[in-house]
Every structure is written in structure tokens, then in C-alpha cells.
Design an enzyme around this catalytic site. Structure first.
Site, PDB file in Angstrom:
ATOM      1  N   LYS A 121       6.660   5.510   8.224  1.00 38.67           N
ATOM      2  CA  LYS A 121       8.089   5.280   8.001  1.00 38.67           C
ATOM      3  C   LYS A 121       8.365   5.123   6.516  1.00 38.67           C
ATOM      4  O   LYS A 121       7.719   4.323   5.847  1.00 38.67           O
ATOM      5  CB  LYS A 121       8.551   4.053   8.778  1.00 38.67           C
ATOM      6  N   THR A 133      19.704  -4.634   7.878  1.00 42.30           N
ATOM      7  CA  THR A 133      18.625  -3.825   8.452  1.00 42.30           C
ATOM      8  C   THR A 133      17.604  -4.689   9.192  1.00 42.30           C
ATOM      9  O   THR A 133      16.467  -4.279   9.411  1.00 42.30           O
ATOM     10  CB  THR A 133      17.911  -3.027   7.349  1.00 42.30           C
ATOM     11  N   GLY A 169      15.427  -6.008  11.852  1.00 38.60           N
ATOM     12  CA  GLY A 169      14.945  -5.500  13.125  1.00 38.60           C
ATOM     13  C   GLY A 169      14.873  -3.994  13.257  1.00 38.60           C
ATOM     14  O   GLY A 169      14.679  -3.475  14.361  1.00 38.60           O
ATOM     15  N   THR A 170      14.998  -3.264  12.155  1.00 36.40           N
ATOM     16  CA  THR A 170      14.992  -1.799  12.260  1.00 36.40           C
ATOM     17  C   THR A 170      13.653  -1.267  12.767  1.00 36.40           C
ATOM     18  O   THR A 170      13.613  -0.336  13.583  1.00 36.40           O
ATOM     19  CB  THR A 170      15.319  -1.139  10.917  1.00 36.40           C
ATOM     20  N   GLY A 171      12.544  -1.838  12.301  1.00 38.00           N
ATOM     21  CA  GLY A 171      11.233  -1.371  12.745  1.00 38.00           C
ATOM     22  C   GLY A 171      11.017  -1.614  14.229  1.00 38.00           C
ATOM     23  O   GLY A 171      10.499  -0.749  14.947  1.00 38.00           O
ATOM     24  N   CYS A 172      11.425  -2.796  14.693  1.00 37.66           N
ATOM     25  CA  CYS A 172      11.322  -3.125  16.119  1.00 37.66           C
ATOM     26  C   CYS A 172      12.166  -2.153  16.943  1.00 37.66           C
ATOM     27  O   CYS A 172      11.723  -1.631  17.976  1.00 37.66           O
ATOM     28  CB  CYS A 172      11.803  -4.547  16.372  1.00 37.66           C
TER      29      CYS A 172
END
Length: 271
Positions: free
Chosen positions: A173, A204, A206-209
Site C-alpha cells: 500500500k 483517514t 482506520g483506512t488500512g483496516c
């Protein structure tokens, strides 16, 4: 209905962790279940404290789900210490679920460590080989691969090294890089590129989750890995574009923007 399980930490502010995962599952029409491995007292500005659930209780939660319900995909998020990782790995080897997506969460959005430094070796040894898809951001990929990443070519180099650790697919990512948000997927044979405009927002959390849970949802729905990532990339970009200014720090993404938008259209048509 397809069913997905998240194994991760709980974010009481609702923007990341288990809470974000369940929202992403629901937004994709997938029934969500959860195994909590850590309780994190956090909000949009800071992490106050972390309390890990005992390995025995982690195992029992996983047993409770798998002995009763068919699981079409598993998303793994925050695993803070080696004993948590060992418990999760033990049960995944026992139940052998398909479509395991691992988001190797190491830091909160504000930079607070969420994984003990000594746990990285255990992550590499026991969790990464179980991943059908591993989704590290650039700082996480640097820690795992030992490669400093400053360019797409170095993202590719790190992806290859991490793939050799046992992950079947590696999605690098690029949210921490400059320019457009370029993500690179490596399946051991070739690279696939997913590009999107960089959205200027501080919200942003929690974007990875959310991204990894969207991938898991799409895999549960029967998509191949390339399509699952492509659709998840579109979903998380939309969620960031319409993120919510909630709290004093990094607000959450909007997991249900498309649903709300379509719902409002339906209401307007019915008037």
C-alpha cells in the site's frame, strides 16, 4: 449470505479495528463475525492504553465461531504480541479457512505502537505463511522486509522479499508515499498496479483496516484476487473522499457512503 471473520483489536472510538472491519463487511453485504485479541482505549487523537485478551480466550472465541458457522474469509488485524500470534496461528492451522487476509498492524494513525517490537519475528515466522493476502503499508513493509522504500521499484523489491516469506499474495500500500496513492500487488509471477488520486484529508483513521476487510469481503463473495483488490481500492477511496469530521484528530472514513447515497435517492424518488 457469505460470512467473514475478523480477528483484531477493538477500537472504542469506532473508526478502526474490529468496528471498522464489521462496518466494511456489512457495506459489502457480508455477515461479519469477530474475535477480539486486544481492547484498545483510543480515540481520533491518541491511544490511551491497550489490554490484550488471553491466548486461551482467543482460542475459545475462534472455536466458538468455527464449530458453528462456515467462514468464507478471515481478516487478521492487530496482533500485539507473540502469544496472540501463536494462538491465532494454531487455530487457523486447525480449521484451515480459505481467503485469509492479513493486515500487519504495527502503528495507530497517531504513530503509537500497536505491535511489540519483539513480535515482528513471530509475525514473519507464524502469521505471514498463513496469509493468502498480506497488506502492509510502507512503514510496515520496511520493518518486515528490511528494505528502505522510497520508490515504486523499492515497493516491488520489498513485495518480492515478503512473498518469499510465505504469503501467497503481497499488496504493497502506497498511502505513505508522495504523489498518487499507488498500490502494488505481487502474486509471485507478476505485478498489478492500482492507482488513485491522493485525497487531501486528515480523516483517514482506520483506512488500512477498512481496505483489508473490503478485500476479504470481495474474496468471500467469489472474486479473484485482482478483482477483489480493484474493487476494494475503489471502495476505500470513496470512503476516504467522503470521510467524516468526527473527533478532534484523524476522523474515520465513511464506510456506508454508497449505501446512504443510494438510500437517499430511493427516498427522493418515492416522494
Amino acid at each position: 449470505m457469505k460470512k467473514a471473520l475478523t480477528i483484531a483489536g477493538s477500537d472504542c472510538s469506532g473508526g478502526a479495528g474490529i468496528q471498522a472491519d464489521l462496518k466494511a463487511f456489512s457495506a459489502h453485504g457480508v455477515f461479519g463475525m469477530s474475535v477480539i485479541v486486544s481492547v484498545v482505549a483510543e480515540n481520533t487523537s491518541r491511544v490511551i492504553d491497550i489490554q490484550d485478551i488471553t491466548p486461551d480466550m482467543i482460542r475459545k472465541q475462534i472455536d466458538a465461531v468455527f464449530e458453528d458457522i462456515e467462514v468464507d474469509a478471515v481478516k487478521i488485524g492487530m496482533l500485539s504480541q507473540p502469544s496472540c500470534m501463536q494462538a491465532v496461528a494454531e487455530k487457523l492451522k486447525e480449521y484451515k479457512p480459505q481467503n485469509v487476509v492479513v493486515d500487519p498492524v504495527m502503528y495507530a494513525k497517531n504513530g503509537c505502537p500497536l505491535m511489540q517490537p519483539e513480535a515482528i519475528d513471530t509475525l514473519i515466522e507464524v502469521i505471514i505463511p498463513l496469509a493468502d493476502v498480506l497488506t502492509p503499508n510502507i512503514p510496515e513493509a520496511e520493518k518486515i522486509s528490511g528494505i528502505e522504500i522510497n520508490s515504486p521499484a523499492e515497493m516491488e523489491q520489498a513485495a518480492k522479499r515478503i512473498y518469499e516469506m510465505g504469503a501467497k499474495n503481497v499488496l504493497m500500500k502506497g498511502g505513505h508515499a508522495a504523489g498518487d496513492a499507488l498500490d502494488i500487488l505481487y502474486d509471485g509471477k507478476q505485478f498489478y498496479y492500482y492507482n488513485a488520486e491522493r485525497i487531501q484529508t486528515k480523516n483517514t483513521h482506520g483506512t488500512g483496516c477498512t481496505y483489508s476487510s473490503a478485500i476479504a469481503s470481495n474474496l468471500a463473495l467469489g472474486m479473484n484476487i485482482q478483482a477483489a483488490v480493484e474493487q476494494a481500492k475503489h471502495y476505500v477511496t470513496t470512503a476516504i473522499k467522503h470521510s467524516l469530521s468526527i473527533g478532534k484528530g484523524h476522523g474515520p472514513t465513511h464506510h456506508f457512503y454508497e449505501l446512504y447515497k443510494n438510500g437517499l435517492k430511493t427516498i427522493e424518488k418515492s416522494k
